[in-house]
Design a protein around this motif. Structure first.
Motif, PDB file in Angstrom:
ATOM      1  N   PRO A 145      32.939  64.073  70.646  1.00  0.00           N
ATOM      2  CA  PRO A 145      31.495  64.277  70.449  1.00  0.00           C
ATOM      3  C   PRO A 145      30.686  63.522  71.493  1.00  0.00           C
ATOM      4  N   ASN A 146      29.715  64.213  72.053  1.00  0.00           N
ATOM      5  CA  ASN A 146      28.868  63.630  73.083  1.00  0.00           C
ATOM      6  C   ASN A 146      27.435  63.670  72.567  1.00  0.00           C
ATOM      7  N   THR A 147      26.873  62.493  72.233  1.00  0.00           N
ATOM      8  CA  THR A 147      25.506  62.441  71.701  1.00  0.00           C
ATOM      9  C   THR A 147      24.463  62.465  72.803  1.00  0.00           C
ATOM     10  N   LYS A 148      24.854  62.272  74.061  1.00  0.00           N
ATOM     11  CA  LYS A 148      23.890  62.269  75.157  1.00  0.00           C
ATOM     12  C   LYS A 148      23.393  63.668  75.499  1.00  0.00           C
ATOM     13  N   SER A 149      24.171  64.709  75.152  1.00  0.00           N
ATOM     14  CA  SER A 149      23.778  66.060  75.533  1.00  0.00           C
ATOM     15  C   SER A 149      22.804  66.694  74.544  1.00  0.00           C
ATOM     16  N   VAL A 150      22.475  65.994  73.442  1.00  0.00           N
ATOM     17  CA  VAL A 150      21.526  66.529  72.478  1.00  0.00           C
ATOM     18  C   VAL A 150      20.122  66.399  73.057  1.00  0.00           C
ATOM     19  N   ILE A 151      19.393  67.507  73.097  1.00  0.00           N
ATOM     20  CA  ILE A 151      18.067  67.512  73.716  1.00  0.00           C
ATOM     21  C   ILE A 151      17.032  66.888  72.793  1.00  0.00           C
ATOM     22  N   CYS A 152      16.985  67.324  71.548  1.00  0.00           N
ATOM     23  CA  CYS A 152      16.049  66.734  70.595  1.00  0.00           C
ATOM     24  C   CYS A 152      16.758  66.551  69.261  1.00  0.00           C
ATOM     25  N   ALA A 153      16.124  65.844  68.355  1.00  0.00           N
ATOM     26  CA  ALA A 153      16.764  65.474  67.090  1.00  0.00           C
ATOM     27  C   ALA A 153      16.996  66.684  66.194  1.00  0.00           C
ATOM     28  N   GLU A 154      16.141  67.720  66.287  1.00  0.00           N
ATOM     29  CA  GLU A 154      16.285  68.884  65.413  1.00  0.00           C
ATOM     30  C   GLU A 154      17.291  69.908  65.939  1.00  0.00           C
ATOM     31  N   SER A 155      17.769  69.743  67.157  1.00  0.00           N
ATOM     32  CA  SER A 155      18.674  70.748  67.728  1.00  0.00           C
ATOM     33  C   SER A 155      20.088  70.607  67.150  1.00  0.00           C
ATOM     34  N   THR A 156      20.848  71.658  67.269  1.00  0.00           N
ATOM     35  CA  THR A 156      22.222  71.664  66.798  1.00  0.00           C
ATOM     36  C   THR A 156      23.091  70.912  67.792  1.00  0.00           C
ATOM     37  N   PRO A 157      23.925  69.994  67.311  1.00  0.00           N
ATOM     38  CA  PRO A 157      24.780  69.247  68.247  1.00  0.00           C
ATOM     39  C   PRO A 157      25.843  70.164  68.850  1.00  0.00           C
ATOM     40  N   PRO A 158      26.374  69.828  70.005  1.00  0.00           N
ATOM     41  CA  PRO A 158      27.413  70.651  70.615  1.00  0.00           C
ATOM     42  C   PRO A 158      28.710  70.616  69.796  1.00  0.00           C
ATOM     43  N   LEU A 159      29.522  71.620  69.978  1.00  0.00           N
ATOM     44  CA  LEU A 159      30.779  71.736  69.246  1.00  0.00           C
ATOM     45  C   LEU A 159      31.742  70.641  69.692  1.00  0.00           C
ATOM     46  N   ALA A 160      32.296  69.909  68.731  1.00  0.00           N
ATOM     47  CA  ALA A 160      33.227  68.827  69.044  1.00  0.00           C
ATOM     48  C   ALA A 160      34.111  68.565  67.833  1.00  0.00           C
ATOM     49  N   ASP A 161      35.227  67.885  68.070  1.00  0.00           N
ATOM     50  CA  ASP A 161      36.146  67.513  66.997  1.00  0.00           C
ATOM     51  C   ASP A 161      35.707  66.197  66.376  1.00  0.00           C
ATOM     52  N   ILE A 162      35.900  66.091  65.081  1.00  0.00           N
ATOM     53  CA  ILE A 162      35.578  64.855  64.373  1.00  0.00           C
ATOM     54  C   ILE A 162      36.853  64.028  64.306  1.00  0.00           C
ATOM     55  N   SER A 163      36.745  62.763  64.596  1.00  0.00           N
ATOM     56  CA  SER A 163      37.933  61.917  64.574  1.00  0.00           C
ATOM     57  C   SER A 163      38.421  61.738  63.139  1.00  0.00           C
ATOM     58  N   ILE A 164      39.703  61.451  63.010  1.00  0.00           N
ATOM     59  CA  ILE A 164      40.306  61.306  61.685  1.00  0.00           C
ATOM     60  C   ILE A 164      39.735  60.102  60.940  1.00  0.00           C
ATOM     61  N   SER A 165      39.335  59.066  61.657  1.00  0.00           N
ATOM     62  CA  SER A 165      38.750  57.899  60.987  1.00  0.00           C
ATOM     63  C   SER A 165      37.381  58.239  60.409  1.00  0.00           C
ATOM     64  N   ASP A 166      36.585  59.056  61.108  1.00  0.00           N
ATOM     65  CA  ASP A 166      35.285  59.475  60.557  1.00  0.00           C
ATOM     66  C   ASP A 166      35.467  60.361  59.326  1.00  0.00           C
ATOM     67  N   VAL A 167      36.459  61.220  59.357  1.00  0.00           N
ATOM     68  CA  VAL A 167      36.727  62.080  58.202  1.00  0.00           C
ATOM     69  C   VAL A 167      37.149  61.232  57.015  1.00  0.00           C
ATOM     70  N   ASN A 168      38.057  60.273  57.216  1.00  0.00           N
ATOM     71  CA  ASN A 168      38.499  59.414  56.132  1.00  0.00           C
ATOM     72  C   ASN A 168      37.362  58.555  55.594  1.00  0.00           C
ATOM     73  N   ARG A 169      36.493  58.072  56.479  1.00  0.00           N
ATOM     74  CA  ARG A 169      35.366  57.257  56.045  1.00  0.00           C
ATOM     75  C   ARG A 169      34.431  58.071  55.153  1.00  0.00           C
ATOM     76  N   LYS A 170      34.172  59.337  55.502  1.00  0.00           N
ATOM     77  CA  LYS A 170      33.284  60.194  54.694  1.00  0.00           C
ATOM     78  C   LYS A 170      33.947  60.582  53.372  1.00  0.00           C
ATOM     79  N   LEU A 171      35.251  60.860  53.410  1.00  0.00           N
ATOM     80  CA  LEU A 171      35.907  61.342  52.208  1.00  0.00           C
ATOM     81  C   LEU A 171      36.263  60.225  51.216  1.00  0.00           C
ATOM     82  N   TYR A 172      36.711  59.092  51.723  1.00  0.00           N
ATOM     83  CA  TYR A 172      37.312  58.097  50.840  1.00  0.00           C
ATOM     84  C   TYR A 172      36.519  56.810  50.695  1.00  0.00           C
ATOM     85  N   LEU A 173      35.439  56.614  51.417  1.00  0.00           N
ATOM     86  CA  LEU A 173      34.664  55.375  51.251  1.00  0.00           C
ATOM     87  C   LEU A 173      33.332  55.650  50.615  1.00  0.00           C
TER      88      LEU A 173
END
Length: 124
Positions: free
Chosen positions: A96-124
């Motif tokens: 994921p590249n947050t620098k390529s987002v033009i404004c806050a309301e725009s859709t972020p570019p397509l990217a893979d979510i890391s396994i640690s971020d997925v585990n943090r959202k699901l299990y914490l």
């Protein structure tokens, strides 16, 4: 580059295939239902046995029904096991590249979510 839009050539091919399907169906019905005596009177004595008029559609139906379990089995064999490191990242992973987002309301570019971020959202 080919496009899926209708063209005159495709219309001609489609019409020919449409007519061919009906001709083949009529020939099949005549072969299956007309007695052999009448077919031999028209000098059509080299046709296959009438058994195949019933057997081939039955075989095709069974092949169609067995294709689904075979396809699911093939997909299961090609899928990596859950403890494989290929499920975490591979050579095609997009960070994921947050620098390529033009404004806050725009859709972020397509990217893979890391396994640690997925585990943090699901299990914490």
């Amino acid at each position: 580059m080919s496009s899926p839009s209708p063209t005159p050539v495709r219309a001609i091919y489609g019409f020919i295939l449409y007519l061919a399907a009906y001709v083949i169906f009529v020939v099949y019905i005549v072969w299956a239902y007309v007695p052999d005596v009448l077919l031999e009177a028209v000098e059509l004595s080299y046709l296959p046995q009438k058994y195949w008029a019933v057997a081939v559609p039955c075989y095709l139906c069974m092949l169609w029904l067995l294709a689904y379990p075979a396809w699911f089995g093939y997909i299961h064999l090609c899928t990596a096991p859950l403890d494989s490191t290929d499920l975490i990242s591979d050579e095609y992973s997009q960070v994921p590249n947050t620098k390529s987002v033009i404004c806050a309301e725009s859709t972020p570019p397509l990217a893979d979510i890391s396994i640690s971020d997925v585990n943090r959202k699901l299990y914490l």
